[in-house]
Structures are given as C-alpha cells and as structure tokens.
Design a protein around this motif. Structure first.
Motif, PDB file in Angstrom:
ATOM      1  N   UNK A   1       0.824  -1.204   0.000  1.00  0.00           N
ATOM      2  CA  UNK A   1       0.000   0.000   0.000  1.00  0.00           C
ATOM      3  C   UNK A   1       0.858   1.255   0.000  1.00  0.00           C
ATOM      4  N   UNK A   2       0.252   2.329  -0.461  1.00  0.00           N
ATOM      5  CA  UNK A   2       0.840   3.645  -0.342  1.00  0.00           C
ATOM      6  C   UNK A   2       0.195   4.380   0.822  1.00  0.00           C
ATOM      7  N   UNK A   3       0.904   5.365   1.369  1.00  0.00           N
ATOM      8  CA  UNK A   3       0.352   6.147   2.476  1.00  0.00           C
ATOM      9  C   UNK A   3       0.542   7.630   2.203  1.00  0.00           C
ATOM     10  N   UNK A   4      -0.383   8.409   2.741  1.00  0.00           N
ATOM     11  CA  UNK A   4      -0.448   9.821   2.402  1.00  0.00           C
ATOM     12  C   UNK A   4      -1.039  10.599   3.578  1.00  0.00           C
TER      13      UNK A   4
ATOM     14  N   UNK B   1      -2.993   2.405 -10.286  1.00  0.00           N
ATOM     15  CA  UNK B   1      -3.067   3.817  -9.966  1.00  0.00           C
ATOM     16  C   UNK B   1      -2.635   4.138  -8.546  1.00  0.00           C
ATOM     17  N   UNK B   2      -2.061   3.163  -7.843  1.00  0.00           N
ATOM     18  CA  UNK B   2      -1.650   3.380  -6.454  1.00  0.00           C
ATOM     19  C   UNK B   2      -0.613   4.503  -6.344  1.00  0.00           C
ATOM     20  N   UNK B   3       0.411   4.439  -7.176  1.00  0.00           N
ATOM     21  CA  UNK B   3       1.448   5.479  -7.138  1.00  0.00           C
ATOM     22  C   UNK B   3       0.888   6.834  -7.531  1.00  0.00           C
TER      23      UNK B   3
ATOM     24  N   UNK C   1       0.865   9.881  -4.785  1.00  0.00           N
ATOM     25  CA  UNK C   1       1.784  11.008  -4.980  1.00  0.00           C
ATOM     26  C   UNK C   1       1.088  12.282  -5.437  1.00  0.00           C
ATOM     27  N   UNK C   2      -0.193  12.211  -5.745  1.00  0.00           N
ATOM     28  CA  UNK C   2      -0.883  13.375  -6.300  1.00  0.00           C
ATOM     29  C   UNK C   2      -1.063  14.468  -5.245  1.00  0.00           C
TER      30      UNK C   2
ATOM     31  N   UNK D   1       4.715   2.085  -1.922  1.00  0.00           N
ATOM     32  CA  UNK D   1       4.580   0.674  -2.283  1.00  0.00           C
ATOM     33  C   UNK D   1       4.249  -0.241  -1.114  1.00  0.00           C
ATOM     34  N   UNK D   2       5.056  -0.204  -0.068  1.00  0.00           N
ATOM     35  CA  UNK D   2       4.859  -1.115   1.062  1.00  0.00           C
ATOM     36  C   UNK D   2       4.990  -0.347   2.366  1.00  0.00           C
TER      37      UNK D   2
END
Length: 503
Positions: free
Chosen positions: A192-195, A220-222, A226-227, A243-244
């Motif tokens: 997963x990505x985190x934001x 579309x995870x990245x 990152x958006x 990613x992780x």
C-alpha cells in the motif's frame, strides 16, 4: 544482536564477511556502483542511466517460502548452493536501512555479482544508508545461475535469488520480510501507499487525515498516493510511502523506503502525472527496461522490452513527497479496484472492508504475471507477498480497523460496464479530496447494495451510477457475488462473519 533486537542469522553467517572478505566490495558509493555497471548502461537524454534486464518481472511461480511450503532436500540444496557460490564470486555487498519507525527498522544486506552491479545501484537508491548496525535481513542474488529459483527463509531472514536479474526480486525480497515481521508484532504489512492530507472540512476547520491506498501494480496506487490534489494555501497533501508500509496496533503506519520509489513508466504522461514524470526525467533517476534509443532518446509510451518498464526515482524530486515516511495515524483506507461493476467509490463497514481486503480485486498486469495481463484477478490484501495463512490476514485486518475506527472505501480507477464511462485521475483525486474533507453525502443504494455518494463537490456523480452502464446489471451483480462467495470459501482461517458480508 543487532540494534533492532534481532539475533544474527545462522545462515547469514555462512556468507562472507563483507568487511574483510577479499572477494567482496563492501558498500561502494552510488558513483562507484554506476561505474561498475557502465558496460550495461545506455545514458539517456536526461544524463540518467538506463539498463535492460533479461528478466522483466518477478518469477512468482518459482518462488517458495519455508513457512507456507515444506522445503525438501532440493530446496535446501538451492539455498546452500547460493550461499556457497557467494563465497567464491567477486561480489558487491550493499547495506541499507529499511524503515525509520522505532518498531519497524531493519538493516538489509544485498549480495550481487560485480557483473550485475546495476541491480545493487538501483536497489541502493530506494533505501537509506546504514548506520553501521549488523544486518537483520540478507539477500543473495546470483542472476547467472542456470536455474531460476527464489527461496525465502522467513525465520532466518534470508532470501536466495537464483537465475533472475530483475531488480524487483531484490526489492521485494526485503519488503516481503518487512511485512512478515510486522505481523509478528500484532500488526500487518500492507502492499500500500500512504499519504497525509491537510484539508478544510465543511465547517472550515483545518484537519489532518491519514490515508492508505491498497492496490496491485498498475492500478493507480502510485498516481493517487503522490498526487498533490491541487490543494493550495494552508491545505496540502504529502506522499509518505508508495509501495509497502505497515499497520501497527497503535494506528501508526510505518514506511519502508526512505530514498526512492520504484514506479511503472509505461504511458507516463507529463500532463496527467507531472510530478512522477519530472522525477523520472531527472538525472537522478534510473531507468529499467524503458525504451531508450542508442542516442539516449526516451520513449515512455513504448513497450519495446516490456509493459512493465520501471524507473527508480528519488523522493527529493517529488514535490508531494514528505520528509517523513511514517504516518502517525491511519484514518481512511482505499481499496483500489478496476472491477467494472464497482462504482467510482463506495463506503464500506468493517466486515465489508475485510471482504474487500480478502478479495483484492483488480486486473492482472505485466508487473505480476505477463502471461495473464488484462485478466481479472484476486490477490488477498492486493499483496502477492504474504507469508502465513491468508485468511488469518483478513481476520487481523478486521480487528485492527475496528479497534482503530478506520473508515474504509473501495475506489474504482478503471471504467464502468463495457468501458462506457472512464474514471480518470481527475475524478478519483476529487473523490479522495472530498472524502478527506468529509463533504460527500452518502446514501444506501438498494440496487447496488452499497453505500455510495449522493453528491460529491466538483463531480457530477450521477453520471457514474453503475447500473446505468451495465446491461442486465442485476444478473451480472448476482454472478459476481456468487463468485466472490466461492472464492472466500477456500480460506479456512477466515471468520464466517466476513465471508457472509460479501457485497
């Protein structure tokens, strides 16, 4: 004992001591690694190095771990062979730190032959330099072995990669064990990505929201992680991990990669993904299996070698990347799917969220299994790197989100029906932003059986009502639900209440 509290690994001690062994170049600089890989390099128009590997995706069908598979004599021989060969080859050894969290930092040691220094160069650009501690996790990658076999010993913290020169094997060898270690602490590792998003809510109060995005490669995870969400003034969005990462019982989300991101580049568009494009065209990037002409001209839209072309880009080149990699508190989880029967977004209760976690529905890409690219697939937790019973992970996930009171959503980044309505980046980012602001009005919809938006500021959500885009929607949905139930029945450890919550 290492500073992370993990004992040195017996198998690792069979490897050469890189600080004293005559056949090992220990921790060369990034400049030295690039020089060692010079014969393999095509220098791009951006003055960055580009390499082409023989293997262009992970060899998942040739990977076994000793916890989920019974290692026979042949498996042990493969591990022993890798360790023995490492003592007789001219090697590069690189140590890097994975993670910064007090409970989730590991020293990783990678051995590769000098002839494949490009792998060490790419991998070293993802993680932070070591602080001198002893390694917790060790990978030996010998690409020129005459058989392809990846063997993982989770308890020993050792991975041997034989016969593959794909950088992704080195990267995932450590991230796989990072996630396993977090599960042993009562948490979960997440693909997963985190934001972190700071927005003004409907009362005009500034609030901080921690978001996590779970999705397979190329969903579309990245892009979503990152958006920057087009936020201005005192609002902002910061990417922490791509990613992780993990989820610990206290609600914190430890990150893993502190220096770089390993992004897909096929179709990388300057207009839709300006930050990623700028980072990939900086001289600090490293391109892998990207279409690059002899004169250095780069073609991101061409799958000359593979649709799984990649770039290692630096976090410093991404305006939205925060200096921190750990999320202090998780508030929202988004399951990214490309199932055409799913709405642009739906709000899930805890059991439905556990179902979404177990289903891991998406479309297969060249990053996973190139032979099945384009097919509908399911991967528990959208995570092909789980060690241990998969049903157990669903139970743990439900327990964590219930205890932490986490909001969960499924978000479709593909299209509806027979491609009658595309859900683009603008639509998805609008949904994410307004979800963080808590300005979406929700309603329980009888036809879909889901909680979907009544209204979304800035988006005419009525145009994306799934039943309007699918012929004989009721039959299609009934078939999908039956298929989902059949799929969940294979997981003996999964709680019945989760299986019964199929949506």
């Amino acid at each position: 004992m290492s500073e992370t509290g993990t004992e040195s690994r017996p198998l690792a001690r069979q490897l050469p001591d890189p600080k004293t062994a005559s056949n090992v170049r220990y921790n060369p600089s990034l400049e030295e690694l690039r020089e060692l890989a010079a014969d393999d390099e095509t220098t791009t128009e951006f003055d960055s190095p580009s390499y082409v590997s023989e293997y262009r995706s992970r060899s998942s069908d040739r990977t076994k771990n000793a916890k989920d598979s019974e290692f026979d004599a042949r498996d042990r021989d493969l591990v022993d062979t890798a360790l023995e060969l490492a003592g007789n080859r001219e090697l590069v050894c690189v140590d890097r730190l994975m993670g910064r969290h007090a409970d989730a930092t590991y020293c990783c040691r990678l051995f590769v032959p000098v002839d494949y220094a490009r792998i060490a160069l790419a991998w070293a650009n993802l993680f932070e330099p070591t602080d001198g501690r002893e390694p917790d996790l060790v990978t030996v990658q010998l690409p020129d072995y005459d058989e392809t076999a990846i063997r993982v010993l989770p308890e020993e913290g050792v991975t041997t990669v034989l016969g593959s020169d794909y950088t992704g094997e080195a990267k995932k060898s450590f991230l796989r064990l990072f996630m396993y270690q977090l599960k042993k602490q009562g948490g979960l590792g997440l693909h997963a990505g985190s934001k972190r998003v700071r927005v003004r809510n409907e009362n005009d109060d500034l609030q901080t929201v921690g978001q996590v995005f779970m999705g397979l490669s190329a969903t579309g995870k990245s892009t979503l992680t990152s958006h920057g969400c087009w936020l201005e003034d005192d609002e902002d969005a910061a990417m922490l991990q791509d990613d992780v990462c993990g989820l610990l019982p206290d609600g914190s989300v430890p990150g893993s990669e502190g220096e770089g991101l390993y992004i897909k580049t096929i179709g990388l568009d300057e207009d839709e993904q300006p930050e990623l494009y700028e980072a990939a065209t900086d001289d600090s990037a490293i391109l892998e299996n990207v279409a690059v002409d002899d004169d250095g001209t780069v073609h991101f839209d061409e799958d000359r070698y593979t649709a799984n072309s990649r770039a290692i880009v630096q976090r410093d080149e991404l305006e939205s990347a925060d200096e921190e990699i750990d999320l202090e508190r998780i508030d929202q989880v988004f399951f990214i799917t490309r199932n055409p029967l799913m709405p642009p977004v739906a709000k899930l209760n805890e059991r439905q969220a556990a179902v979404a976690f177990m289903l891991g529905e998406s479309i297969e890409t060249s990053a996973g299994d190139p032979s099945r690219a384009g097919e509908s697939i399911r991967v528990v937790g959208t995570n092909p790197f789980i060690i241990g019973p998969e049903g157990e992970e669903g139970n743990i996930f439900q327990d964590l989100i219930e205890a932490l009171d986490v909001e969960c959503y499924v978000i479709n980044t593909g299209y509806l029906g027979e491609k009658s309505a595309d859900i683009g980046v603008e639509e998805s980012v609008t949904i994410l932003t307004e979800t963080a602001r808590d300005t979406i009005e929700w309603r329980d919809d009888d036809q879909t059986g889901l909680t979907i938006p009544e209204s979304v500021p800035g988006l005419d959500i009525a145009d994306y009502y799934v039943p309007d885009h699918v012929e004989d929607y009721e039959a299609a949905l009934a078939e999908l639900r039956a298929d989902r139930r059949d799929y969940l029945e294979q997981f003996d450890e999964l709680r019945e209440e989760i299986a019964d919550a199929v949506y």
